[in-house]
Write a protein that holds these residues in place. Structure first.
Motif, mmCIF file in Angstrom:
data_model
loop_
_atom_site.group_PDB
_atom_site.id
_atom_site.type_symbol
_atom_site.label_atom_id
_atom_site.label_comp_id
_atom_site.label_asym_id
_atom_site.label_seq_id
_atom_site.Cartn_x
_atom_site.Cartn_y
_atom_site.Cartn_z
ATOM 1 N N VAL A 47 0.731 -1.147 0.113
ATOM 2 C CA VAL A 47 0.088 0.011 0.197
ATOM 3 C C VAL A 47 0.797 1.559 0.014
ATOM 4 C CG1 VAL A 47 -1.808 1.413 1.306
ATOM 5 C CG2 VAL A 47 -1.802 -1.174 1.185
ATOM 6 N N VAL A 48 0.768 1.955 -1.245
ATOM 7 C CA VAL A 48 1.413 3.254 -1.288
ATOM 8 C C VAL A 48 0.496 4.390 -1.114
ATOM 9 C CG1 VAL A 48 1.497 3.171 -3.529
ATOM 10 C CG2 VAL A 48 3.119 4.918 -2.672
ATOM 11 N N GLU A 49 0.993 5.424 0.004
ATOM 12 C CA GLU A 49 0.175 6.529 0.203
ATOM 13 C C GLU A 49 0.966 7.746 0.055
ATOM 14 O OE1 GLU A 49 -1.860 8.200 4.358
ATOM 15 O OE2 GLU A 49 -2.813 6.452 3.448
ATOM 16 N N VAL A 50 0.479 8.618 -0.943
ATOM 17 C CA VAL A 50 1.217 10.048 -1.176
ATOM 18 C C VAL A 50 0.578 11.004 -0.544
ATOM 19 C CG1 VAL A 50 2.152 11.235 -3.227
ATOM 20 C CG2 VAL A 50 2.156 8.737 -3.369
ATOM 21 N N HIS A 51 1.423 11.978 -0.018
ATOM 22 C CA HIS A 51 0.621 13.086 0.404
ATOM 23 C C HIS A 51 1.207 14.226 -0.043
ATOM 24 C CE1 HIS A 51 -0.680 11.008 4.369
ATOM 25 N NE2 HIS A 51 0.168 10.139 3.983
ATOM 26 N N PRO A 52 0.273 14.930 -1.050
ATOM 27 C CA PRO A 52 0.816 16.095 -1.890
ATOM 28 C C PRO A 52 0.677 17.240 -0.984
ATOM 29 C CG PRO A 52 -1.447 15.336 -2.553
ATOM 30 C CD PRO A 52 -1.046 14.226 -1.562
ATOM 31 N N ARG A 53 1.385 18.146 -1.623
ATOM 32 C CA ARG A 53 1.561 19.741 -0.668
ATOM 33 C C ARG A 53 0.210 20.385 -0.562
ATOM 34 N NH1 ARG A 53 4.748 20.495 2.630
ATOM 35 N NH2 ARG A 53 6.958 20.383 2.304
ATOM 36 N N ALA A 54 -0.592 19.829 -1.725
ATOM 37 C CA ALA A 54 -1.915 20.574 -1.508
ATOM 38 C C ALA A 54 -2.924 19.362 -2.012
ATOM 39 C CB ALA A 54 -2.002 21.473 -2.450
ATOM 40 N N GLY A 55 -3.968 19.119 -1.247
ATOM 41 C CA GLY A 55 -5.125 18.075 -1.607
ATOM 42 C C GLY A 55 -4.954 16.995 -0.573
ATOM 43 N N ALA A 56 -5.732 16.127 -0.793
ATOM 44 C CA ALA A 56 -6.020 14.930 0.150
ATOM 45 C C ALA A 56 -4.911 13.761 -0.294
ATOM 46 C CB ALA A 56 -7.280 14.110 -0.092
ATOM 47 N N PRO A 57 -4.641 12.856 0.689
ATOM 48 C CA PRO A 57 -3.678 11.689 0.220
ATOM 49 C C PRO A 57 -4.223 10.904 -0.824
ATOM 50 C CG PRO A 57 -4.195 12.150 2.594
ATOM 51 C CD PRO A 57 -4.868 12.756 1.942
ATOM 52 N N VAL A 58 -3.212 10.460 -1.647
ATOM 53 C CA VAL A 58 -3.517 9.438 -2.663
ATOM 54 C C VAL A 58 -3.356 8.262 -2.331
ATOM 55 C CG1 VAL A 58 -3.443 8.932 -5.287
ATOM 56 C CG2 VAL A 58 -3.310 11.205 -4.546
ATOM 57 N N ARG A 59 -3.914 6.965 -2.212
ATOM 58 C CA ARG A 59 -3.543 5.571 -1.844
ATOM 59 C C ARG A 59 -3.749 4.672 -3.149
ATOM 60 N NH1 ARG A 59 -3.872 3.422 3.606
ATOM 61 N NH2 ARG A 59 -4.304 1.188 3.470
ATOM 62 N N HIS A 60 -2.729 3.788 -3.150
ATOM 63 C CA HIS A 60 -2.944 2.720 -4.343
ATOM 64 C C HIS A 60 -2.329 1.519 -3.670
ATOM 65 C CE1 HIS A 60 -3.901 5.207 -7.898
ATOM 66 N NE2 HIS A 60 -3.114 6.249 -7.147
ATOM 67 N N THR A 61 -2.763 0.439 -4.254
ATOM 68 C CA THR A 61 -2.077 -0.845 -3.863
ATOM 69 C C THR A 61 -1.183 -1.353 -5.144
ATOM 70 O OG1 THR A 61 -4.070 -2.147 -4.397
ATOM 71 C CG2 THR A 61 -3.905 -1.401 -2.202
ATOM 72 N N ALA A 62 -0.278 -2.328 -4.825
ATOM 73 C CA ALA A 62 0.646 -2.641 -5.838
ATOM 74 C C ALA A 62 1.498 -3.859 -5.449
ATOM 75 C CB ALA A 62 1.585 -1.550 -6.467
ATOM 76 N N ARG A 63 1.865 -4.539 -6.214
ATOM 77 C CA ARG A 63 2.944 -5.557 -6.092
ATOM 78 C C ARG A 63 4.497 -4.612 -5.981
ATOM 79 N NH1 ARG A 63 1.743 -10.074 -4.108
ATOM 80 N NH2 ARG A 63 3.490 -10.951 -5.117
ATOM 81 N N ALA A 64 4.696 -3.926 -6.630
ATOM 82 C CA ALA A 64 5.821 -3.201 -6.619
ATOM 83 C C ALA A 64 5.730 -1.679 -6.677
ATOM 84 C CB ALA A 64 6.748 -3.646 -7.867
ATOM 85 N N VAL A 65 6.648 -1.186 -5.925
ATOM 86 C CA VAL A 65 6.436 0.549 -5.671
ATOM 87 C C VAL A 65 7.916 1.088 -6.119
ATOM 88 C CG1 VAL A 65 6.091 2.467 -4.468
ATOM 89 C CG2 VAL A 65 4.645 0.436 -3.876
ATOM 90 N N ARG A 66 8.104 1.976 -7.191
ATOM 91 C CA ARG A 66 9.240 2.839 -7.389
ATOM 92 C C ARG A 66 9.193 4.108 -7.088
ATOM 93 N NH1 ARG A 66 13.679 1.514 -10.953
ATOM 94 N NH2 ARG A 66 14.553 3.354 -11.931
ATOM 95 N N VAL A 67 10.248 4.540 -6.454
ATOM 96 C CA VAL A 67 10.226 6.007 -6.003
ATOM 97 C C VAL A 67 11.682 6.600 -6.517
ATOM 98 C CG1 VAL A 67 10.428 7.706 -4.094
ATOM 99 C CG2 VAL A 67 8.911 5.900 -3.796
ATOM 100 N N SER A 68 11.369 7.737 -7.280
ATOM 101 C CA SER A 68 12.561 8.310 -7.998
ATOM 102 C C SER A 68 12.517 9.867 -7.735
ATOM 103 C CB SER A 68 12.451 8.136 -9.637
ATOM 104 O OG SER A 68 12.506 6.861 -9.883
ATOM 105 N N ALA A 69 13.758 10.398 -7.238
ATOM 106 C CA ALA A 69 13.915 11.887 -7.242
ATOM 107 C C ALA A 69 13.957 12.591 -8.337
ATOM 108 C CB ALA A 69 15.270 12.182 -6.193
ATOM 109 N N ALA A 70 13.699 13.948 -8.381
ATOM 110 C CA ALA A 70 13.744 14.595 -9.836
ATOM 111 C C ALA A 70 15.421 14.495 -9.890
ATOM 112 C CB ALA A 70 13.500 16.132 -9.127
ATOM 113 N N PRO A 71 15.881 14.933 -11.267
ATOM 114 C CA PRO A 71 17.143 14.802 -11.821
ATOM 115 C C PRO A 71 18.018 15.847 -10.803
ATOM 116 C CG PRO A 71 15.831 15.252 -13.677
ATOM 117 C CD PRO A 71 14.803 15.167 -12.173
ATOM 118 N N GLY A 72 19.192 15.207 -10.442
ATOM 119 C CA GLY A 72 20.299 15.981 -9.596
ATOM 120 C C GLY A 72 19.783 15.698 -8.126
ATOM 121 N N ALA A 73 18.403 15.275 -7.638
ATOM 122 C CA ALA A 73 18.036 15.311 -6.391
ATOM 123 C C ALA A 73 18.262 13.811 -5.705
ATOM 124 C CB ALA A 73 16.711 16.049 -6.196
#
Length: 195
Positions: A129-155
């Motif tokens: 279960v992945v839950e993303v909390h945007p700066r504005a708005g309600a949290p977004v929740r998804h289910t998956a078998r794999a979750v990938r997180v990548s930073a912006a280029p250079g971060a």
């Protein structure tokens, strides 16, 4: 049996592991098996109790130097005593909000254009279960078998998992391994009565 200060056995307690010697011995002899899920990253790192990527506004403490019992360590202690107290542990400031791309089974949940206040990933009932909390708005929740997180280029980003801070990383993928390990816990008949 988990041994140590409260902060070191918190995960074991949350998983239902007995913290006392007698209860642990009973669980080994008469306990029941509890099947649990794991999150495993591409380098073989294991996350048992879930992870979170904080928003980046909190400073990450720099690990203090290991105390040494040498002549130099003694001299340093003497100088610090004569000079006065040391300022609080150094902190490394981080940017406000992360610009992350989060994918759940290849579907983009959020992209680097919109900073996030935080991300949490946990293994629950056979899914990640992945839950993303945007700066504005309600949290977004998804289910998956794999979750990938990548930073912006250079971060990069850091994450907290099972009581440890890990990173900095540019990208990380966690794959769910459902019911891949077990823990002996006290059977309901052996559990202490609630008062």
């Amino acid at each position: 049996m988990p041994v140590g200060p409260d902060d070191t056995v918190r995960l074991a307690a949350a998983l239902g592991a007995p913290l006392g010697a007698v209860t642990a011995a009973r669980a080994v002899l008469d306990g029941v098996e509890r099947r649990l899920d794991l999150l495993v990253d591409e380098d073989g790192g294991v996350v048992v109790g879930g992870l979170r990527i904080p928003d980046g506004t909190a400073a990450v403490p720099v690990a203090p130097e290991d105390p040494t019992h040498t002549v130099w360590g003694t001299a340093r202690t003497l100088v610090r005593t004569l000079v006065g107290p040391q300022p609080p542990a150094a902190r490394v400031p981080q940017m406000r909000g992360h610009r992350l791309r989060v994918e759940a089974d290849g579907r983009v949940v959020c992209d680097v254009e919109d900073p996030v206040a935080g991300v949490a990933v946990a293994a629950e009932d056979g899914v990640a279960v992945v839950e993303v909390h945007p700066r504005a708005g309600a949290p977004v929740r998804h289910t998956a078998r794999a979750v990938r997180v990548s930073a912006a280029p250079g971060a990069d980003f850091r994450y907290h998992a099972d009581g440890q801070v890990r990173g900095p990383l540019e990208t990380r993928t966690w794959t769910l391994h459902a019911a891949s390990w077990s823990l002996l816990v006290p059977s309901p008949a052996l559990a202490p009565e609630a008062s």
